[in-house]
Design a protein around this motif. Structure first.
Motif, PDB file in Angstrom:
ATOM      1  N   THR A  18       0.818  -1.209   0.000  1.00 61.90           N
ATOM      2  CA  THR A  18       0.000   0.000   0.000  1.00 61.90           C
ATOM      3  C   THR A  18       0.856   1.266   0.000  1.00 61.90           C
ATOM      4  N   SER A  21       3.673   1.239  -2.804  1.00 56.55           N
ATOM      5  CA  SER A  21       3.276   1.548  -4.173  1.00 56.55           C
ATOM      6  C   SER A  21       3.069   3.049  -4.343  1.00 56.55           C
ATOM      7  N   PHE A 236      -4.370   7.834   2.898  1.00 52.23           N
ATOM      8  CA  PHE A 236      -3.748   7.007   3.933  1.00 52.23           C
ATOM      9  C   PHE A 236      -3.781   7.707   5.279  1.00 52.23           C
ATOM     10  N   LEU A 351      -4.920  -0.386   6.440  1.00 51.35           N
ATOM     11  CA  LEU A 351      -4.411   0.456   5.352  1.00 51.35           C
ATOM     12  C   LEU A 351      -5.023   0.175   3.978  1.00 51.35           C
ATOM     13  N   PRO A 352      -5.145  -1.105   3.583  1.00 45.52           N
ATOM     14  CA  PRO A 352      -5.639  -1.356   2.222  1.00 45.52           C
ATOM     15  C   PRO A 352      -7.020  -0.766   1.967  1.00 45.52           C
ATOM     16  N   ALA A 355      -6.496   2.418   0.477  1.00 43.83           N
ATOM     17  CA  ALA A 355      -5.548   2.450  -0.632  1.00 43.83           C
ATOM     18  C   ALA A 355      -6.331   2.590  -1.924  1.00 43.83           C
ATOM     19  N   ILE A 360      -2.010   1.540  -6.254  1.00 45.85           N
ATOM     20  CA  ILE A 360      -1.342   0.251  -6.035  1.00 45.85           C
ATOM     21  C   ILE A 360      -0.939  -0.339  -7.382  1.00 45.85           C
ATOM     22  N   VAL A 385      -3.183  -8.508  -4.697  1.00 41.94           N
ATOM     23  CA  VAL A 385      -3.803  -7.218  -4.372  1.00 41.94           C
ATOM     24  C   VAL A 385      -5.219  -7.430  -3.836  1.00 41.94           C
ATOM     25  N   MET A 389      -6.756  -6.193  -0.354  1.00 44.01           N
ATOM     26  CA  MET A 389      -7.935  -5.343  -0.292  1.00 44.01           C
ATOM     27  C   MET A 389      -9.003  -5.933   0.631  1.00 44.01           C
TER      28      MET A 389
END
Lengths: 509, 327
Positions: A18, A21, A236, A351-352, A355, A360, A385, A389
């Protein structure tokens, strides 16, 4: 590797995917400034996400309570069906909502029939309506999960003590809600934060611009990597702030262990029975109406689908199962560690959610190019990914239960000297099977509907079903797309149900 | 961790096998290369004569295509790019990634167009598509703004037709563009991220008209035998979308790339365009257009900003659009 080190490794991997990227994207930037309309986009984003989270969770409370304390024919089926909106690909969900609330839909037909002015679904209220439609099921399941974690003995005791409904609410339900609501609201809020297609399609115009749209514009139209990275960093920062605030607000509800005998929660009669019936009826109409519309549109089109649907479906299912299992492993590991006190991992696991799939994708693209052709990595990258997620949902579902598990059985397990895999198998898995099965199913279904990274990496022969639907729509074939969308929805639900069933079956009582 | 070396190995094996026949990498947008687009027929036709393997690599739309090229920069594997449009050309030319195409100018465009780097392969007029049952179709943007018709358009920040519409209003009204947008505000039901969402909403009956192309009704007529759709002819003229192809300066197959560009503008490839990409061919067809195209409206006037003008005013025009609609 010890459990602690494994969790730290997973945490770092998620952070790399996350934050890393975004950093890679920023590393290729030449200019650092926000656009003129980005401030307005931020305000609209926060406003719609806040409203969506609040309304979704408030509506979820009476629905979850009704589901927790009523038993009726088809209840299990209803709980599973109610999860469906959350699993819909966005384009399909929007079309389903339009079929019900749109200009030509039954709601407006009824209004016209009553000589009332027609209702437009476009605008802030449309965006919130769609977000509530998509997220009410998730909020309900999270709250229901918590409701079921109150040992039924406590309710029986309250009844025996002659507690009126108000007192029962204060002593049993309110502490439970305080434990689950902040997390549920934060999850829905963060989910709506990155909304792009829903906000834009139903928003009615550029007033409804979100940060994610600004990122799309920066990456696709202006090739302004600096602006994209700044915006991603903003998302973020919001995510970290919201997660930390949630941490402070969440109080672990402690009810102590029950007998684990699967007693049922008492079902109060009278007006409370009527209340539950109304909550269930309204929720069914709201959540199932658009689903019925989608089915009605898709069924006649099933014969018009191109043969490419089946290999695309197979690819999507394979990626979905892989990413769901990966997400479950990582989620379980992180939840156990966070419950034991490695709190920094809690922020990482969330976090994701904030994101941007686009950032990403761009970061990963920059990481592999030109060493490897991006097309050759399309499916593995999508798998990884998608797992990342889905991680926040799994983690959110597992964490409260894991805390309860440690509080209730931690000392007993320690004193018995149970550790490692044995402890996982004998103590943790049976207690966590229900949320784990539900969460893994959720991860699989989310992966099925995902259209984020694959669009950037896809080459020949790596087309997934959502991508195929997009291609059909881009080629005027809206009917064939409706048929393929129905196949996608059916497959997502089947996968979700399979995992959810596994969870229910293996749950300890 | 296993996946990376494994896929690298696959990539090596694949490139060894391919070393026998040269590979031409053509970057294009999704719907060009899809099963229903012109891609498969063009690939087959070109491979019959080139003794090569033509490979399509796709990105979502024209803008994504350009973004992908910019991401890859000079290390891009692309030999040819198919599917940029005149509104993106200035940005594409500024990357310095393109080489002169060296092909003769195409002759089927309604307005003269020649560019050293970018070769047109098809074109169309933007237009508002509606059902024939619509009682009084508007004859201009001002007509439309004065009516209570509902339209769906695309966002110029995420979609090439959306950007084309902003350029259309700018080309037709210049400094009055902001005023026109303010007038259109109450007609716009919603703004979608891409063409397909907008077109879907229109077909679902959410709006009276949708921004698309004058050629869209031909799809319904020819592919679905449905003659209920038409496009509104506007007196101020219709903005053109000219789709172009270009050769990459860093291509490792320059000769094949030239051959492909020549093939793309030849009768064989051009005759595929009308009923797959639903656009007009860039060179006139010997046999004429497919039956059904004669029913389409023929705008009397074509509008097009030069790529320098379009490039220079794009940001300001989008900001003007946004300001007028966000009030």
């Amino acid at each position: 590797m010890t459990a602690r080190a494994t969790a730290a490794f997973f945490g770092l991997a998620v952070a790399a995917l996350t934050l890393g990227s975004a950093a890679l994207t920023a590393g290729h930037a030449t200019d650092w400034s926000l656009g003129p309309a980005d401030g307005a986009a931020l305000r609209f984003t926060l406003w719609q996400a806040g409203l969506s989270a609040l309304i979704s969770c408030l509506l979820a409370i009476p629905l979850a309570r009704a589901l927790a304390r009523r038993r009726f024919a088809g209840r299990a089926l209803l709980i599973r069906l109610l999860a469906a909106p959350f699993l819909l690909p966005v384009v399909v969900a929007v079309l389903g909502l339009l079929a019900v609330f749109g200009r030509a839909g039954p709601v407006n037909a009824a209004l016209t029939g009553l000589c009332l002015p027609p209702l437009s679904i476009f605008g802030l209220h449309g965006v919130v309506l769609a977000h509530v439609f998509l997220n009410l099921p998730l909020a309900t399941r999270m709250i229901l999960q918590s409701w079921q974690s109150i040992p039924a003995e406590r309710f029986r005791l309250a009844e025996a003590l002659g507690m009126p409904p108000g007192a029962q609410f204060r002593h049993l339900e309110l502490p439970m809600l305080r434990g689950v609501l902040p997390g549920a609201m934060a999850t829905v809020f963060l989910l709506c934060l990155t909304s792009f297609a829903v906000a834009l399609t139903l928003g009615g115009g550029p007033r409804a611009s979100t940060i994610e749209l600004s990122i799309y514009q920066a990456l696709r139209f202006e090739f302004d990597l600096g602006r994209a990275a700044l915006l991603a960093t903003m998302q973020f920062a919001l995510c970290a702030a919201v997660t930390l605030a949630t941490l402070r607000l969440t109080t672990g509800a402690v009810f102590g262990p029950g007998l684990g005998r699967g007693l049922e929660i008492p079902r109060p009669g009278g007006w409370r029975c009527g209340l539950d019936a109304v909550a269930l009826g309204l929720a069914c109409a709201f959540l199932l109406g658009p689903l019925i519309a989608i089915t009605a549109r898709g069924l006649p089109a099933l014969t018009e689908m191109p043969p490419g649907v089946w290999p695309a479906l197979a690819r999507s299912v394979a990626v979905a199962i892989g990413s769901a299992l990966l997400a479950a492993t990582v989620g379980l590991c992180l939840a156990l560690s966070v419950a034991r006190g490695q709190t920094w991992l809690e922020v990482t696991a969330m976090l994701p959610l904030s994101a941007s799939g686009l950032v990403i994708g761009t970061g990963l693209f920059l990481a592999v190019h030109p060493a490897i052709k991006p097309e050759t990595l399309a499916l593995p990258v999508t798998l990884a990914v998608n797992a990342a997620m889905a991680l926040p949902y799994l983690f959110r579902l597992l964490l409260p239960e894991t805390r309860t598990l440690l509080a209730d059985y931690g000392r007993l397990s320690d004193s018995l000297g149970l550790s490692g895999l044995n402890r996982l198998r004998l103590v943790a898995l049976p207690r966590l099977a229900r949320p784990l099965g539900f969460g893994t199913g959720l991860a699989a279904a989310l992966s099925m509907g995902d259209l984020g990274v694959i669009a950037l990496f896809a080459g020949e022969r790596t087309e997934t079903l959502p991508l195929l639907i997009q291609h059909l729509m881009g080629a005027y074939r809206m009917e064939a797309a409706a048929g393929a969308a129905l196949v996608l929805v059916a497959a997502s639900l089947a996968l979700f149900w399979a995992f959810d069933r596994w969870g229910a079956k293996h749950a300890a009582a | 961790m296993k996946t990376i070396p494994l896929s690298a190995a696959f990539a090596c094996v694949a490139s060894l096998a391919a070393a026998e026949t040269p590979v031409l990498d053509v970057y294009t947008y999704d719907s060009f290369a899809s099963e229903w687009g012109p891609g498969p027929a063009i690939e087959k036709g070109f491979e019959e004569s080139c003794a090569c393997d033509l490979r399509f690599v796709t990105a979502g739309d024209g803008a994504s295509l350009l973004a992908r090229l910019q991401l890859e920069g000079a290390t891009s594997a692309a030999d040819v790019v198919v599917g940029l449009d005149t509104n993106l050309n200035a940005q594409a030319a500024a990357t310095g990634l393109f080489a002169a195409h060296g092909q003769p100018a195409v002759t089927g465009l309604p307005t003269p167009y020649a560019d050293a780097n970018f070769l047109p392969f098809d074109w169309g007029w933007f237009a508002f598509v509606h059902n024939k049952s619509l009682a009084f179709p508007p004859k201009s943007f001002e007509d439309l703004a004065a009516s209570d018709l509902k339209i769906v358009i695309q966002d110029p920040r995420s979609s090439t037709p959306g950007l084309g519409l902003v350029m259309w209003v700018k080309a037709a009204y210049g400094d009055r563009a902001g005023e026109i947008w303010a007038g259109l505000k109450d007609n716009i039901v919603t703004v979608t991220p891409g063409w397909s969402e907008a077109y879907g909403l229109f077909l679902e009956g959410e709006a009276d008209m949708v921004l698309s192309y004058t050629t869209s009704p031909a799809y319904h007529l020819i592919a679905e035998s449905d003659d209920t759709k038409t496009a509104a002819a506007f007196d101020e003229g219709h903005y053109l979308q000219i789709e172009v192809a270009g050769k990459l300066a860093a291509s490792d197959q320059p000769v094949l790339a030239d051959a492909f560009l020549a093939y793309l503008t030849s009768e064989a490839a051009q005759s595929v365009i009308p009923t797959t990409n639903w656009m007009y061919p860039a060179n006139p067809l010997a046999a004429g257009l497919p039956q059904g195209f004669e029913t389409l409206i023929q705008p009397a006037k074509s509008l097009l900003l030069s790529q320098e003008e379009a490039g220079a005013m794009r940001d300001a025009a989008v900001a003007e659009w946004q300001a007028a609609l966000a009030q």
